[in-house]
Design a protein around this motif. Structure first.
Motif, PDB file in Angstrom:
ATOM      1  N   UNK A 117      45.691  44.802  64.159  1.00  0.00           N
ATOM      2  CA  UNK A 117      44.700  44.523  63.114  1.00  0.00           C
ATOM      3  C   UNK A 117      44.016  45.826  62.706  1.00  0.00           C
ATOM      4  N   UNK A 118      43.896  46.031  61.403  1.00  0.00           N
ATOM      5  CA  UNK A 118      43.446  47.309  60.862  1.00  0.00           C
ATOM      6  C   UNK A 118      41.958  47.575  60.928  1.00  0.00           C
ATOM      7  N   UNK A 119      41.411  47.572  62.127  1.00  0.00           N
ATOM      8  CA  UNK A 119      40.025  48.014  62.307  1.00  0.00           C
ATOM      9  C   UNK A 119      40.047  49.519  62.534  1.00  0.00           C
ATOM     10  N   UNK A 120      40.182  50.246  61.449  1.00  0.00           N
ATOM     11  CA  UNK A 120      40.451  51.685  61.528  1.00  0.00           C
ATOM     12  C   UNK A 120      39.309  52.487  62.129  1.00  0.00           C
ATOM     13  N   UNK A 121      38.103  51.932  62.145  1.00  0.00           N
ATOM     14  CA  UNK A 121      36.971  52.715  62.641  1.00  0.00           C
ATOM     15  C   UNK A 121      37.090  53.016  64.136  1.00  0.00           C
ATOM     16  N   UNK A 122      37.857  52.218  64.853  1.00  0.00           N
ATOM     17  CA  UNK A 122      38.113  52.529  66.259  1.00  0.00           C
ATOM     18  C   UNK A 122      38.823  53.880  66.417  1.00  0.00           C
ATOM     19  N   UNK A 123      39.499  54.311  65.351  1.00  0.00           N
ATOM     20  CA  UNK A 123      40.312  55.524  65.427  1.00  0.00           C
ATOM     21  C   UNK A 123      39.611  56.740  64.844  1.00  0.00           C
ATOM     22  N   UNK A 124      38.355  56.560  64.414  1.00  0.00           N
ATOM     23  CA  UNK A 124      37.554  57.704  63.993  1.00  0.00           C
ATOM     24  C   UNK A 124      37.287  58.584  65.211  1.00  0.00           C
ATOM     25  N   UNK A 125      37.460  59.883  65.060  1.00  0.00           N
ATOM     26  CA  UNK A 125      37.375  60.800  66.208  1.00  0.00           C
ATOM     27  C   UNK A 125      36.021  60.716  66.903  1.00  0.00           C
ATOM     28  N   UNK A 126      34.934  60.717  66.124  1.00  0.00           N
ATOM     29  CA  UNK A 126      33.597  60.686  66.722  1.00  0.00           C
ATOM     30  C   UNK A 126      33.308  59.351  67.396  1.00  0.00           C
ATOM     31  N   UNK A 127      33.644  58.255  66.718  1.00  0.00           N
ATOM     32  CA  UNK A 127      33.427  56.937  67.307  1.00  0.00           C
ATOM     33  C   UNK A 127      34.230  56.787  68.598  1.00  0.00           C
ATOM     34  N   UNK A 128      35.479  57.260  68.580  1.00  0.00           N
ATOM     35  CA  UNK A 128      36.333  57.146  69.762  1.00  0.00           C
ATOM     36  C   UNK A 128      35.779  57.973  70.925  1.00  0.00           C
ATOM     37  N   UNK A 129      35.258  59.160  70.613  1.00  0.00           N
ATOM     38  CA  UNK A 129      34.686  60.004  71.661  1.00  0.00           C
ATOM     39  C   UNK A 129      33.441  59.360  72.243  1.00  0.00           C
ATOM     40  N   UNK A 130      32.606  58.761  71.403  1.00  0.00           N
ATOM     41  CA  UNK A 130      31.421  58.056  71.884  1.00  0.00           C
ATOM     42  C   UNK A 130      31.830  56.893  72.782  1.00  0.00           C
ATOM     43  N   UNK A 131      32.822  56.140  72.343  1.00  0.00           N
ATOM     44  CA  UNK A 131      33.286  54.999  73.132  1.00  0.00           C
ATOM     45  C   UNK A 131      33.777  55.445  74.510  1.00  0.00           C
ATOM     46  N   UNK A 132      34.554  56.531  74.540  1.00  0.00           N
ATOM     47  CA  UNK A 132      35.072  57.038  75.807  1.00  0.00           C
ATOM     48  C   UNK A 132      33.933  57.496  76.719  1.00  0.00           C
ATOM     49  N   UNK A 133      32.902  58.100  76.127  1.00  0.00           N
ATOM     50  CA  UNK A 133      31.762  58.568  76.906  1.00  0.00           C
ATOM     51  C   UNK A 133      30.977  57.400  77.494  1.00  0.00           C
ATOM     52  N   UNK A 134      30.797  56.352  76.690  1.00  0.00           N
ATOM     53  CA  UNK A 134      30.097  55.161  77.176  1.00  0.00           C
ATOM     54  C   UNK A 134      30.888  54.526  78.309  1.00  0.00           C
ATOM     55  N   UNK A 135      32.190  54.333  78.080  1.00  0.00           N
ATOM     56  CA  UNK A 135      33.041  53.716  79.099  1.00  0.00           C
ATOM     57  C   UNK A 135      33.110  54.590  80.353  1.00  0.00           C
ATOM     58  N   UNK A 136      32.972  55.905  80.187  1.00  0.00           N
ATOM     59  CA  UNK A 136      33.017  56.822  81.319  1.00  0.00           C
ATOM     60  C   UNK A 136      31.713  56.941  82.080  1.00  0.00           C
TER      61      UNK A 136
END
Length: 341
Positions: A117-136
């Protein structure tokens, strides 16, 4: 080279066609209900123009199918492509109604992971980095999440009656981001909507300004802010607040220069005028992930169930806005409410 069939030659189809080329894949075939648009698209891209969606799906050399047609056609085209044994990517939302979204995932069964499903915002570099930091765990336990999405201007008025409403059309991206960031489901939602931008939007039965508050299964608090108008440009921000700190994915800017003098304390101007500019990189990364999924035969990173759950939240928010009450949610996505009369 991975071959893609594109269904839908409109604005978003053109965005995807560019991303397909940038990702090193090949646009093999194209279909659109408007033959003139399809022909122009074919001449521009070199793709074979087909007279039906089925013909485009089954064209020689097609490995995957990208659905970028009107929302009311999504489910049938997803199922047609899946039945043809193709990996499928579909623009959001997965369906125009919760019932249709449920039909889609029920019919797919164990093939839900073969649909992207084309929720492209998950693939934004900044959003993805924030997500990884939160999960980490970089900010400890996440306590509050604030998502801001404001368009620079409203869509054409003729789009409003067929959009499904702000919560299903615009905020659905933010519902997906919330689930992705949290890693858990929402159990309570409350929505308020108003008409602050254009009274005609209200007369057409929609809102143009909205706020949603949600609570997750573990008690995390989420706030989503949406507006159809931001006079300063396309505004896309995420703030994650935790026990030991805060993370922000901010609007990108053309430079990092800031001005400090007697009359200024200002950040640089944002360069993105709308989603085509802001998310160019994420559309490419999204297609790259789809191509990788096709080549590896792996699972979708954003599957049909994710699409269904985002629609579930959008439906609940719409109902909350209409009735003025908070809605309790079932983490399995089963409606726990009665449709208002």
């Amino acid at each position: 080279m991975t071959g893609i069939a594109l269904l839908g030659a409109g604005r978003i189809g053109q965005v995807h066609a560019k991303a397909i080329a940038q990702a090193g894949a090949k646009l093999v075939s194209v279909f659109d209900v408007m033959p003139k648009a399809a022909r122009a698209f074919g001449e521009k891209t070199g793709a074979t123009v087909c007279d039906s969606a089925q013909a485009a799906i089954n064209h020689p050399g097609v490995d995957g199918v990208l659905v970028a047609t009107s929302t009311d056609t999504h489910v049938d085209l997803i199922l047609a492509a899946a039945d043809a044994g193709k990996m499928v990517m579909c623009e959001k939302p997965i369906a125009p109604s919760l019932a249709e979204a449920r039909r889609c995932i029920d019919t797919l069964g164990d093939r839900v992971d073969k649909v992207f499903i084309g929720f492209n915002r998950r693939f934004d570099r900044s959003h993805a980095k924030l997500n990884a930091a939160v999960r980490g765990g970089e900010i400890g336990s996440l306590e509050q999440l604030t998502i801001t999405s404001r368009d620079p201007y409203p869509p054409p008025l003729e789009y409003i009656p067929v959009s499904g409403g702000l919560f299903r059309d615009m905020m659905i991206h933010d519902f997906d981001i919330a689930r992705w960031m949290l890693g858990e489901e929402i159990v309570k939602i409350s929505a308020e909507g108003g008409v602050a931008v254009d009274p005609e939007i209200g007369r057409l039965g929609d809102v143009d300004t909205a706020i949603v508050t949600m609570v997750s299964a573990s008690g995390k608090q989420i706030v989503i802010l949406n507006s159809r108008r931001a006079v300063y440009g396309y505004d896309q921000r995420i703030e994650a607040f935790g026990a030991t700190g805060m993370l922000i994915s901010d609007n990108p800017s053309e430079t990092s220069v800031k001005r400090f003098d007697a009359s200024h304390f200002a950040a640089p101007d944002a360069y993105a005028t709308f989603f085509m500019d802001r998310y160019t990189g994420s559309y490419r990364a999204e297609i790259e992930a789809f191509v990788d999924m096709i080549q590896s035969g792996g699972k979708s990173p954003v599957n049909a169930v994710d699409g269904f759950m985002a629609s579930y939240l959008a439906e609940a928010a719409t109902l909350s806005c209409q009735t003025g009450r908070s809605i309790e949610l079932d983490v399995s996505g089963k409606p726990t409410w009665d449709t208002p009369s």
